[in-house]
Design a protein around this motif. Sequence first.
Motif, PDB file in Angstrom:
ATOM      1  N   CYS A 240      60.022  -4.405  34.551  1.00 57.78           N
ATOM      2  CA  CYS A 240      61.260  -4.505  34.924  1.00 57.78           C
ATOM      3  C   CYS A 240      61.757  -2.976  35.342  1.00 57.78           C
ATOM      4  CB  CYS A 240      62.268  -5.378  34.059  1.00 57.78           C
ATOM      5  SG  CYS A 240      61.142  -7.250  34.120  1.00 57.78           S
ATOM      6  N   PHE A 241      60.895  -2.111  34.804  1.00 56.79           N
ATOM      7  CA  PHE A 241      61.613  -0.906  35.378  1.00 56.79           C
ATOM      8  C   PHE A 241      60.997  -0.405  36.876  1.00 56.79           C
ATOM      9  CE2 PHE A 241      60.053   3.528  35.858  1.00 56.79           C
ATOM     10  CZ  PHE A 241      61.921   3.943  36.011  1.00 56.79           C
TER      11      PHE A 241
ATOM     12  N   SER B 269      62.288  -2.450  39.754  1.00 57.82           N
ATOM     13  CA  SER B 269      64.318  -1.275  39.629  1.00 57.82           C
ATOM     14  C   SER B 269      63.828  -0.647  40.854  1.00 57.82           C
ATOM     15  CB  SER B 269      64.955  -1.058  38.479  1.00 57.82           C
ATOM     16  OG  SER B 269      64.043   0.093  37.919  1.00 57.82           O
ATOM     17  N   GLN B 270      62.825   0.222  40.563  1.00 57.88           N
ATOM     18  CA  GLN B 270      62.501   1.253  41.417  1.00 57.88           C
ATOM     19  C   GLN B 270      63.252   0.740  43.105  1.00 57.88           C
ATOM     20  OE1 GLN B 270      62.852   4.605  40.586  1.00 57.88           O
ATOM     21  NE2 GLN B 270      63.751   3.147  38.487  1.00 57.88           N
TER      22      GLN B 270
ATOM     23  N   GLY C 236      64.776  -1.979  44.322  1.00 59.31           N
ATOM     24  CA  GLY C 236      65.608  -3.281  44.179  1.00 59.31           C
ATOM     25  C   GLY C 236      65.638  -4.164  43.668  1.00 59.31           C
TER      26      GLY C 236
ATOM     27  N   GLU D 149      65.640  -6.177  40.429  1.00 61.34           N
ATOM     28  CA  GLU D 149      65.724  -6.467  39.187  1.00 61.34           C
ATOM     29  C   GLU D 149      65.239  -7.979  38.249  1.00 61.34           C
ATOM     30  OE1 GLU D 149      67.555  -4.058  37.915  1.00 61.34           O
ATOM     31  OE2 GLU D 149      67.612  -3.057  39.644  1.00 61.34           O
ATOM     32  N   CYS D 150      65.036  -7.156  36.853  1.00 60.52           N
ATOM     33  CA  CYS D 150      64.333  -8.828  35.829  1.00 60.52           C
ATOM     34  C   CYS D 150      65.807  -8.818  35.278  1.00 60.52           C
ATOM     35  CB  CYS D 150      63.874  -8.534  34.974  1.00 60.52           C
ATOM     36  SG  CYS D 150      62.079  -7.578  35.195  1.00 60.52           S
TER      37      CYS D 150
END
Length: 161
Positions: free
Chosen positions: A104-105, A108-109, A111, A113-114
């Motif tokens: 998930c990280f 997120s990088q 764009g 999202e979990c």
Amino acid sequence: MKLFILACALAVALVCVQSRPLQRHWTSLIPATKAIGEIWTDCSQSTDGAKILSISFSPDPPQKNNPLTINATVETFETVTDGGVMVNLTYNGFEIFGDSFDLCFLLSQIGVECPVQPGKYTSGGTVTVPGDLPSGKYVGFGVATDPNGKELGCIEVNLSF
């Protein structure tokens, strides 16, 4: 070099969907592969929760000291609420990097999202391939699993500089 490895990990995250490291050696997870592209191979199993639809590299093949744009399209078949990616990189047959990353990280990088809902996702990014990268053959594997250890996807990337 660290930026390049992170970029490779992000590329793997684009196509793979573990919050803890895998408990067994990564090679035991890699089935016989079926070639799809000149640079990458989908080593996922038919029961995996995601399918790599396409990956493009520009330029193809990548070149030292030049920008490399990676775009990928992935289809997920189940909701992904958490997970991770085990990444392994070899240089001329010798392991030079191996680690686990929070999925998930990484997503997120770029764009995403979990939780990731079932569907098709396209994303990409650009990095500069280091000019001082040693010449030779690089092979990267990325295996993604959910928090219970179920494989969600697998990719092999082969690059020569």
